[in-house]
Enzyme design. Structure first.
Site, PDB file in Angstrom:
ATOM      1  N   HIS A 147       0.890  -1.212   0.058  1.00 46.23           N
ATOM      2  CA  HIS A 147      -0.001  -0.002   0.174  1.00 46.23           C
ATOM      3  C   HIS A 147       0.866   1.185  -0.140  1.00 46.23           C
ATOM      4  O   HIS A 147       2.158   0.953  -0.048  1.00 46.23           O
ATOM      5  CB  HIS A 147      -0.996  -0.034   1.217  1.00 46.23           C
ATOM      6  CG  HIS A 147      -0.472  -0.324   2.517  1.00 46.23           C
ATOM      7  ND1 HIS A 147       0.228   0.691   3.044  1.00 46.23           N
ATOM      8  CD2 HIS A 147      -0.066  -1.109   3.346  1.00 46.23           C
ATOM      9  CE1 HIS A 147       0.873   0.419   4.380  1.00 46.23           C
ATOM     10  NE2 HIS A 147       0.474  -1.067   4.368  1.00 46.23           N
ATOM     11  N   HIS A 184       3.877   1.794   2.247  1.00 44.74           N
ATOM     12  CA  HIS A 184       5.323   0.992   1.862  1.00 44.74           C
ATOM     13  C   HIS A 184       6.135   1.877   0.858  1.00 44.74           C
ATOM     14  O   HIS A 184       7.299   1.799   0.556  1.00 44.74           O
ATOM     15  CB  HIS A 184       5.148  -0.404   1.013  1.00 44.74           C
ATOM     16  CG  HIS A 184       4.490  -1.441   2.009  1.00 44.74           C
ATOM     17  ND1 HIS A 184       3.168  -1.576   1.810  1.00 44.74           N
ATOM     18  CD2 HIS A 184       5.015  -2.013   2.948  1.00 44.74           C
ATOM     19  CE1 HIS A 184       2.852  -2.497   2.666  1.00 44.74           C
ATOM     20  NE2 HIS A 184       3.965  -2.973   3.458  1.00 44.74           N
ATOM     21  N   LYS A 200       3.057  -0.818  16.840  1.00 50.72           N
ATOM     22  CA  LYS A 200       2.046  -1.434  17.164  1.00 50.72           C
ATOM     23  C   LYS A 200       1.687  -1.595  18.473  1.00 50.72           C
ATOM     24  O   LYS A 200       2.522  -1.691  19.356  1.00 50.72           O
ATOM     25  CB  LYS A 200       2.172  -3.031  16.752  1.00 50.72           C
ATOM     26  CG  LYS A 200       2.772  -2.876  15.143  1.00 50.72           C
ATOM     27  CD  LYS A 200       1.581  -2.972  14.129  1.00 50.72           C
ATOM     28  CE  LYS A 200       2.277  -3.086  12.860  1.00 50.72           C
ATOM     29  NZ  LYS A 200       3.440  -2.473  12.217  1.00 50.72           N
ATOM     30  N   ARG A 257       0.123  -9.324  15.840  1.00 50.67           N
ATOM     31  CA  ARG A 257      -0.513  -9.557  14.637  1.00 50.67           C
ATOM     32  C   ARG A 257      -0.865 -10.989  14.702  1.00 50.67           C
ATOM     33  O   ARG A 257      -0.305 -11.587  15.067  1.00 50.67           O
ATOM     34  CB  ARG A 257       0.207  -8.952  13.676  1.00 50.67           C
ATOM     35  CG  ARG A 257       1.490  -9.521  13.396  1.00 50.67           C
ATOM     36  CD  ARG A 257       2.269  -9.277  12.223  1.00 50.67           C
ATOM     37  NE  ARG A 257       2.244  -7.854  12.471  1.00 50.67           N
ATOM     38  CZ  ARG A 257       3.430  -7.185  11.450  1.00 50.67           C
ATOM     39  NH1 ARG A 257       4.022  -7.660  10.632  1.00 50.67           N
ATOM     40  NH2 ARG A 257       3.260  -5.790  11.445  1.00 50.67           N
ATOM     41  N   GLN A 307      15.486  -9.120  13.305  1.00 49.27           N
ATOM     42  CA  GLN A 307      15.846  -8.355  12.181  1.00 49.27           C
ATOM     43  C   GLN A 307      17.222  -8.052  12.110  1.00 49.27           C
ATOM     44  O   GLN A 307      18.058  -8.070  11.065  1.00 49.27           O
ATOM     45  CB  GLN A 307      14.933  -7.168  12.245  1.00 49.27           C
ATOM     46  CG  GLN A 307      15.151  -6.271  11.327  1.00 49.27           C
ATOM     47  CD  GLN A 307      14.110  -5.045  11.368  1.00 49.27           C
ATOM     48  OE1 GLN A 307      13.175  -5.126  11.868  1.00 49.27           O
ATOM     49  NE2 GLN A 307      14.515  -3.772  11.001  1.00 49.27           N
ATOM     50  N   ASP A 338      10.790   4.594  12.841  1.00 50.62           N
ATOM     51  CA  ASP A 338      10.427   3.810  13.913  1.00 50.62           C
ATOM     52  C   ASP A 338      11.307   2.507  13.858  1.00 50.62           C
ATOM     53  O   ASP A 338      11.498   1.644  14.781  1.00 50.62           O
ATOM     54  CB  ASP A 338       8.839   3.463  13.637  1.00 50.62           C
ATOM     55  CG  ASP A 338       8.512   2.640  12.477  1.00 50.62           C
ATOM     56  OD1 ASP A 338       9.242   2.774  11.534  1.00 50.62           O
ATOM     57  OD2 ASP A 338       7.649   2.068  12.568  1.00 50.62           O
ATOM     58  N   LYS A 343      -4.606   6.383   4.432  1.00 49.18           N
ATOM     59  CA  LYS A 343      -5.724   5.799   4.927  1.00 49.18           C
ATOM     60  C   LYS A 343      -6.943   6.344   4.265  1.00 49.18           C
ATOM     61  O   LYS A 343      -6.882   7.831   4.417  1.00 49.18           O
ATOM     62  CB  LYS A 343      -5.678   5.530   6.547  1.00 49.18           C
ATOM     63  CG  LYS A 343      -4.741   4.764   7.214  1.00 49.18           C
ATOM     64  CD  LYS A 343      -5.348   3.422   7.162  1.00 49.18           C
ATOM     65  CE  LYS A 343      -4.389   2.491   8.254  1.00 49.18           C
ATOM     66  NZ  LYS A 343      -4.086   1.386   7.668  1.00 49.18           N
TER      67      LYS A 343
END
Length: 431
Positions: free
Chosen positions: A45, A48, A82, A86, A178, A199, A237
């Protein structure tokens, strides 16, 4: 190198933090850098897009970009930004999503040429899936202290007294996984730079730490600001959710409209980030815009550039044509060229009524179409008055009281567009 990558990002407002020495390192020779992309959907989306643009600028500057699809990390979820965990994906879904994402990235990055700096797509699931837990905590975990991990903002936020939920061990280990990705790409592909949103700084620097401690080398970090909107609402959004790059999820018309409706302040910022126009071109556009802001030159150019890049020139032309139907002078011929999805997007929220196709076969009279059958106008008397005043159109063409709506008037064999004056629309759906 052909071009100073860091300077290019800086004038575009795309650098938030950069590790000392990174710019010099990139000027020495062709280097490799990567960006991680979360594969939780089979489309990117526009959230990104910033990191994809960074990779594209990186490749244009003569460097080698790696797009890392986080198959393994997508299975556990990044705690940054977050507040809750998820859903976890299975391997088949991840592979499907990876392929779909690669074809979208192919519109920005050159994966297929034999140039030394051709882009590469990798998936961290490939090197994590056979890594046992014991091996991981022995070979990677012992090099990073818990104190170091706890000092990261992404962890601190989730452990603070304000956090609604605590943080699971799974998420706590995310920065190690990561960090290991960066080490792996450094060791196997000589990848020395990781880029991402601001972030991600904590996760990226854990990687540079692992490269220093285990790889005995030097890794670099570069982050871009998180994209915001001047009015404080979330970028990317809409009421309907994310703005996707996949035409099935977000039609090119809605995509085009999203950028077209950007505020002046945001458009000036976004045109630097989301297009490849030069500094000179952008400065002159901004000047033009300031002189006649009502013409929305900035928004139009932004929407044109990005819609063409993500979709195609043809999709852009259709989106402009569709936009003109609502706001400009267009004909019934233009209406007839709209596919059903675009037609519904354009007239989203416009009131509708259903009529049967058999009524159209014998011809539906205008009074019935405007009032008795549909309720578009309050009464038959009002319908007669408006028709006498020549303010009623069927599919953008003015009609009189004696006009009969027939099967010939159907758009996509399904819709008829009624209009009173300039702004009042009503859609008849034939079933």
């Amino acid at each position: 190198m052909e071009k100073n990558f860091v300077q290019e990002l800086q004038w575009r407002g795309m650098v938030h933090d950069i590790m000392p020495g990174a710019e010099e390192h990139l000027l020495e020779d062709m280097q490799a850098a990567y960006v991680g992309i979360d594969p939780t959907a089979d489309s990117l989306h526009i959230g990104h897009l910033v990191s994809v643009m960074m990779l594209r600028h990186f490749q244009l500057a003569g460097h080698k970009p790696f797009a890392l699809v986080g198959g393994a990390t997508g299975m556990i979820g990044d705690p940054s930004g977050k507040s809750a965990e998820r859903n976890l994906l299975d391997e088949a879904t991840l592979r499907h999503n990876q392929e779909a994402i690669k074809s979208q990235l192919g519109r920005f990055l050159d994966f297929d040429s034999d140039a030394p700096n051709a882009a590469v797509l990798v998936n961290n699931y490939d090197w994590m899936k056979d890594f046992s837990f014991l091996d991981f905590i022995r070979d990677v975990g012992k090099h990073i202290t818990v104190n170091y991990m706890m000092a990261k903002d992404s962890v601190k936020k989730r452990l603070s007294s304000d956090a609604k939920e605590g943080m699971s061990f799974t998420e706590f280990t995310y920065q190690l996984v990561q960090g290991y990705d960066f080490l792996y790409l450094y060791q196997h592909h000589n990848c020395t730079l990781q880029m991402g949103g601001s972030d991600q700084w904590g996760n990226i620097t854990t990687g540079t730490e692992l490269i220093r401690r285990i790889g005995g080398g030097k890794g670099f970090a570069l982050t871009c600001p998180l994209i915001t909107k001047a009015d404080g609402t979330k970028f990317g959004k809409t009421e309907g959710g994310n703005v996707w790059l996949d035409a099935e999820r977000t039609s090119p018309y809605k995509f085009y409209q999203y950028w077209l409706n950007t505020s002046d302040e945001d458009a000036e910022k976004y045109i630097k980030i989301f297009t490849f126009l030069t500094q000179k071109e952008i400065e002159s556009l901004v000047e033009t815009h300031k002189q006649e802001p009502h013409l929305r030159a900035l928004q139009k150019k932004l929407a044109e550039e990005i819609t063409t890049m993500v979709h195609s020139k043809e999709d852009l032309e259709n989106a402009i044509k569709a936009s003109n139907i609502l706001f400009g002078k267009s004909t019934s011929e233009d209406l007839k060229t709209l596919d059903e999805k675009t037609f519904l997007d354009v007239f989203d929220g416009v009131p509708q009524a259903t009529v049967s196709k058999s009524e159209l076969t014998s011809g539906l009279d205008m009074i019935g179409a405007l009032a008795a059958k549909t309720g578009f106008l309050g009464s038959n008397g009002e319908a007669r008055r408006e028709l006498k005043q020549n303010s009623i159109s069927v599919n953008k063409q003015k009609v009189k009281e004696d006009y009969l709506i027939s099967i010939e008037d159907l758009i996509n064999n399904k819709f008829v567009l009624l209009q009173r004056g300039k702004k009042n629309y009503f859609v008849l759906v034939a079933e």
